[in-house]
Design an enzyme around this catalytic site. Structure first.
Site, mmCIF file in Angstrom:
data_model
loop_
_atom_site.group_PDB
_atom_site.id
_atom_site.type_symbol
_atom_site.label_atom_id
_atom_site.label_comp_id
_atom_site.label_asym_id
_atom_site.label_seq_id
_atom_site.Cartn_x
_atom_site.Cartn_y
_atom_site.Cartn_z
ATOM 1 N N TYR A 1 -1.899 7.465 7.905
ATOM 2 C CA TYR A 1 -1.696 8.419 8.798
ATOM 3 C C TYR A 1 -2.503 7.133 10.158
ATOM 4 C CZ TYR A 1 -1.748 11.231 13.196
ATOM 5 O OH TYR A 1 -1.836 11.984 14.530
ATOM 6 N N GLY B 1 1.002 -1.334 -0.161
ATOM 7 C CA GLY B 1 -0.106 0.092 -0.403
ATOM 8 C C GLY B 1 0.917 1.591 -0.039
ATOM 9 N N SER C 1 -8.043 1.561 7.352
ATOM 10 C CA SER C 1 -7.147 0.496 6.450
ATOM 11 C C SER C 1 -6.743 -0.568 6.904
ATOM 12 C CB SER C 1 -5.562 1.951 6.626
ATOM 13 O OG SER C 1 -6.912 3.646 5.553
ATOM 14 N N CYS D 1 -3.807 6.885 1.466
ATOM 15 C CA CYS D 1 -3.854 5.565 0.385
ATOM 16 C C CYS D 1 -3.246 5.790 -1.095
ATOM 17 C CB CYS D 1 -4.562 4.619 0.637
ATOM 18 S SG CYS D 1 -5.430 4.618 2.694
#
Length: 217
Positions: free
Chosen positions: A78, A74, A139, A170
């Site tokens: 954060y 990926g 995520s 992302c």
């Protein structure tokens, strides 16, 4: 109870990113068939992490928040206080899981957990993670080494989302992030972590779990 079936769940609390990343690598590199699988629940002090496919152009203005280049898949994301990290240190070969199976289980445990709060969340086939009304709530990123997984998911529970404005999350410019708490979901990490564990274990048919605090046990 065989090690294949047992799952140790560690509550690690608020931690800096680098030592936990190093611990995940050390655990994976040193484990053998006698070692039980583990899940680590933690939250991190503010940090941007840039995956193996990460491009510098997606770091818009990191400022005083450190950037760490890591070995998961990926782009850039954060991590900070109020975000539930769930790291999956699993022998996927022993569990007869494919990588896609594990990604699906991670996404599905979030979808199933949020469903209990009447939140309609969904994964996207072209962009790993979990979304609600086109906003990203979770995520997902993994690394597989020696048939074993590490890294995992990051669920926004009740965190300051403003640092996401300093990056293209992302790798997607303008992607909006959202907290569970804003949606009427779990408001703290204890609630969120418990629900994620419950549904993840159900999806993997885990029969026995052991809860531990820190690395001392």
């Amino acid at each position: 109870m065989s090690q294949q079936q047992k799952l140790i769940i560690r509550q690690l609390g608020l931690q800096p990113y680098l030592p936990i990343w190093q611990a995940m690598q050390d655990f994976t590199d040193s484990r053998d068939e006698s070692i039980a699988d583990e899940i680590w629940l933690t939250e991190h002090q503010p940090v941007f992490t840039q995956g193996q496919a990460g491009k510098e152009e997606h770091l818009l203005a990191p400022g005083e928040i450190p950037v760490v280049k890591v070995d998961r898949g990926g782009q850039v994301t954060y991590h900070g206080p109020g975000q539930q990290m769930l790291y999956v240190l699993l022998n996927i070969k022993r569990r007869k899981l494919g990588v896609r199976d594990l990604v699906t289980a991670l996404e599905s445990c979030v979808v199933d957990a949020l469903k209990e709060y009447n939140i309609e969340a969904y994964p996207k086939s072209d962009a790993p993670g979990v979304y609600v009304n086109s906003k990203k709530v979770c995520s997902v990123g993994l690394r597989i080494r020696k048939g074993c997984s590490f890294h995992g998911l990051a669920l926004n529970v009740n965190m300051d989302l403003s640092p996401f404005n300093r990056i293209n999350p992302c790798g997607y410019a303008g992607l909006e992030m959202v907290n569970c708490a804003e949606l009427g979901g779990p408001e703290n990490l204890q609630q969120a972590g418990n629900k994620l564990i419950e549904h993840f274990c159900k999806l993997l048919d885990v029969q026995k779990t052991e809860f531990r605090v820190g690395f001392d046990e």
